[in-house]
Scaffold this motif. Structure first.
Motif, PDB file in Angstrom:
ATOM      1  N   SER A 115       0.845  -1.205   0.000  1.00  0.00           N
ATOM      2  CA  SER A 115       0.000   0.000   0.000  1.00  0.00           C
ATOM      3  C   SER A 115       0.875   1.249   0.000  1.00  0.00           C
ATOM      4  CB  SER A 115      -0.855  -0.056   1.278  1.00  0.00           C
ATOM      5  OG  SER A 115      -1.508   1.163   1.516  1.00  0.00           O
ATOM      6  N   ASP A 172       4.608  -7.690   3.141  1.00  0.00           N
ATOM      7  CA  ASP A 172       3.533  -6.937   3.800  1.00  0.00           C
ATOM      8  C   ASP A 172       2.741  -7.869   4.708  1.00  0.00           C
ATOM      9  OD1 ASP A 172       2.200  -3.959   2.965  1.00  0.00           O
ATOM     10  OD2 ASP A 172       0.878  -5.312   4.084  1.00  0.00           O
ATOM     11  N   TYR A 180       4.348   7.359  18.084  1.00  0.00           N
ATOM     12  CA  TYR A 180       4.743   7.452  16.672  1.00  0.00           C
ATOM     13  C   TYR A 180       5.977   8.345  16.522  1.00  0.00           C
ATOM     14  CZ  TYR A 180       4.231   8.166  11.600  1.00  0.00           C
ATOM     15  OH  TYR A 180       4.449   8.220  10.242  1.00  0.00           O
ATOM     16  N   THR A 226      -1.901   8.584   1.435  1.00  0.00           N
ATOM     17  CA  THR A 226      -1.894   7.115   1.409  1.00  0.00           C
ATOM     18  C   THR A 226      -3.009   6.571   2.301  1.00  0.00           C
ATOM     19  OG1 THR A 226      -0.518   6.788   3.353  1.00  0.00           O
ATOM     20  CG2 THR A 226       0.646   7.152   1.270  1.00  0.00           C
TER      21      THR A 226
HETATM   22  N1  NAD Z   1       1.285   8.829   4.850  1.00  0.00           N
HETATM   23  C1  NAD Z   1       1.879   9.758   5.575  1.00  0.00           C
HETATM   24  O1  NAD Z   1       1.390  10.874   5.702  1.00  0.00           O
HETATM   25  C2  NAD Z   1       3.224   9.467   6.209  1.00  0.00           C
HETATM   26  C3  NAD Z   1       4.010  10.548   6.618  1.00  0.00           C
HETATM   27  C4  NAD Z   1       5.266  10.304   7.169  1.00  0.00           C
HETATM   28  C5  NAD Z   1       5.719   9.001   7.291  1.00  0.00           C
HETATM   29  N2  NAD Z   1       4.942   7.963   6.895  1.00  0.00           N
HETATM   30  C6  NAD Z   1       5.489   6.612   7.027  1.00  0.00           C
HETATM   31  O2  NAD Z   1       5.602   6.036   5.752  1.00  0.00           O
HETATM   32  C7  NAD Z   1       5.544   4.615   5.849  1.00  0.00           C
HETATM   33  C8  NAD Z   1       4.534   4.076   4.866  1.00  0.00           C
HETATM   34  O3  NAD Z   1       3.271   4.633   5.195  1.00  0.00           O
HETATM   35  P1  NAD Z   1       2.064   4.776   4.179  1.00  0.00           P
HETATM   36  O4  NAD Z   1       1.512   6.119   4.387  1.00  0.00           O
HETATM   37  O5  NAD Z   1       2.462   4.331   2.827  1.00  0.00           O
HETATM   38  O6  NAD Z   1       1.051   3.739   4.861  1.00  0.00           O
HETATM   39  P2  NAD Z   1       0.017   2.681   4.292  1.00  0.00           P
HETATM   40  O7  NAD Z   1      -0.897   2.392   5.422  1.00  0.00           O
HETATM   41  O8  NAD Z   1      -0.559   3.130   3.011  1.00  0.00           O
HETATM   42  O9  NAD Z   1       0.950   1.412   4.010  1.00  0.00           O
HETATM   43  C9  NAD Z   1       1.602   0.747   5.052  1.00  0.00           C
HETATM   44  C10 NAD Z   1       1.701  -0.720   4.695  1.00  0.00           C
HETATM   45  O10 NAD Z   1       2.389  -1.357   5.783  1.00  0.00           O
HETATM   46  C11 NAD Z   1       1.751  -2.595   6.049  1.00  0.00           C
HETATM   47  N3  NAD Z   1       1.997  -2.976   7.446  1.00  0.00           N
HETATM   48  C12 NAD Z   1       1.436  -2.477   8.552  1.00  0.00           C
HETATM   49  N4  NAD Z   1       1.894  -3.113   9.636  1.00  0.00           N
HETATM   50  C13 NAD Z   1       2.794  -4.024   9.188  1.00  0.00           C
HETATM   51  C14 NAD Z   1       3.605  -4.976   9.820  1.00  0.00           C
HETATM   52  N5  NAD Z   1       3.579  -5.152  11.145  1.00  0.00           N
HETATM   53  N6  NAD Z   1       4.413  -5.741   9.056  1.00  0.00           N
HETATM   54  C15 NAD Z   1       4.424  -5.607   7.722  1.00  0.00           C
HETATM   55  N7  NAD Z   1       3.671  -4.721   7.055  1.00  0.00           N
HETATM   56  C16 NAD Z   1       2.864  -3.939   7.787  1.00  0.00           C
HETATM   57  C17 NAD Z   1       0.280  -2.347   5.777  1.00  0.00           C
HETATM   58  O11 NAD Z   1      -0.405  -3.570   5.517  1.00  0.00           O
HETATM   59  C18 NAD Z   1       0.349  -1.429   4.560  1.00  0.00           C
HETATM   60  O12 NAD Z   1       0.319  -2.166   3.352  1.00  0.00           O
HETATM   61  C19 NAD Z   1       5.211   4.329   7.304  1.00  0.00           C
HETATM   62  O13 NAD Z   1       6.396   4.005   7.999  1.00  0.00           O
HETATM   63  C20 NAD Z   1       4.635   5.640   7.809  1.00  0.00           C
HETATM   64  O14 NAD Z   1       4.788   5.813   9.188  1.00  0.00           O
HETATM   65  C21 NAD Z   1       3.700   8.165   6.357  1.00  0.00           C
END
Ligand code: NAD
Length: 267
Positions: free
Chosen positions: A19, A40, A160, A195
């Protein structure tokens, strides 16, 4: 012309690539010739990404993983090496949030789950990923997804933000430990990105983050993926131990909207 041909044939594991930005990274890396292990927690989502990658003639495989579990992470890395014969890189990207909660009201289950994925998960990915890259004897890269929240506190998001801060410092230590083996270790700090992590959060809540973004919009997952591709490629051979913010300027300071004496310059 920008040349990413150094990526061709490289084997990479990307956690959380079912994702969001992990999915964008998986497709972008595969489009540039890498063999991608999509790892994932969610098998349907992960297998769909593999299907999409294969549909355009590129290479990927799926493994289910919970990055907070040591045996899963070890199995994930072993799977990459067994499937493709080596490991060149790992992107420790999986991460989760939680409902905003002040510290004194935070259930410790939140602490264990969120720090388990966002902090311990990255440590485990480096631990087993670095070992496999070292054994592959050709250098490589490790990319960790931190967050803008790793630089500053955010009310209601203590677990977080502390986990994301830990990822920044862990990145630096890992960079020091593996520099002489030509394994570059860097972190990406995305700003608020469009996302699925936002789940059912109301649109106006998500949009409220735009107010702090100098560029006035949220990030697209592809913008984070492009940065990851650069870090994975030989275009960044001397870049290690660093943290790249991809946040439209958010981390630069405070927006003040100062009045210009000659606003017509912008007309
Ligand atoms: N979206 C934002 O605004 C944002 C901002 C800063 C940082 N981030 C970071 O970016 C990274 C990706 O986030 P995203 O926004 O793409 O999120 P998302 O929710 O779209 O995707 C995260 C994916 O991680 C998988 N996942 C969750 N727990 C898991 C686990 N224990 N083991 C394996 N897979 C697991 C989920 O199934 C999902 O497919 C994360 O580390 C998040 O903290 C996101």
């Amino acid at each position: 012309m920008t040349d990413f041909s150094s990526c061709i044939g490289k084997v990479v594991v990307i956690t959380g690539s079912g994702s969001g930005m992990g999915k964008a990274m998986a497709k972008t890396f595969a489009d540039n010739g890498m063999k991608v292990v999509v790892a994932d927690f969610n098998p349907e989502a992960g297998m769909k990404v593999v299907e999409d990658i294969k549909a355009v003639g590129n290479e990927a495989s799926f493994i289910q993983v919970d990055v907070s579990k040591e045996e899963d992470v070890k199995k994930m890395v072993d799977f990459a090496v067994e499937t493709y014969g080596k490991l060149d890189g790992i992107v420790n990207n999986a991460g989760i949030g939680y409902p905003e909660t002040p510290i004194h009201e935070t259930p410790m289950e939140y602490y264990d789950r969120v720090s388990g994925v966002d902090q311990r998960g990255v440590f485990l990915g480096i631990k087993y990923g670095a070992e496999a890259i070292l054994k592959s004897k050709n250098g490589g890269f490790i990319i960790n997804t931190s967050s803008n929240g790793g630089f500053q506190g955010t009310e209601g998001m203590a677990i977080y933000t502390m986990s994301k801060a830990a990822v920044i410092n862990l990145t630096k230590t890992a960079a020091l430990e593996y520099a002489k083996h030509n394994i570059r270790v860097n972190a990406i700090c995305p700003g608020t990105t469009k996302t699925e992590i936002w789940g059912m959060a109301p649109q106006e809540y998500i949009d409220s983050f735009c107010r702090n973004v100098p560029m006035g919009r949220l990030a697209e997952p592809q913008e984070i993926a492009n940065t990851a591709l650069f870090l994975a490629s030989d275009l960044a051979p001397y870049l290690t131990g660093t943290t790249i913010t991809v946040d439209g300027g958010t981390n630069s300071g405070h927006i003040r909207n100062v009045t210009w004496k000659n606003p017509e310059i912008d007309k």
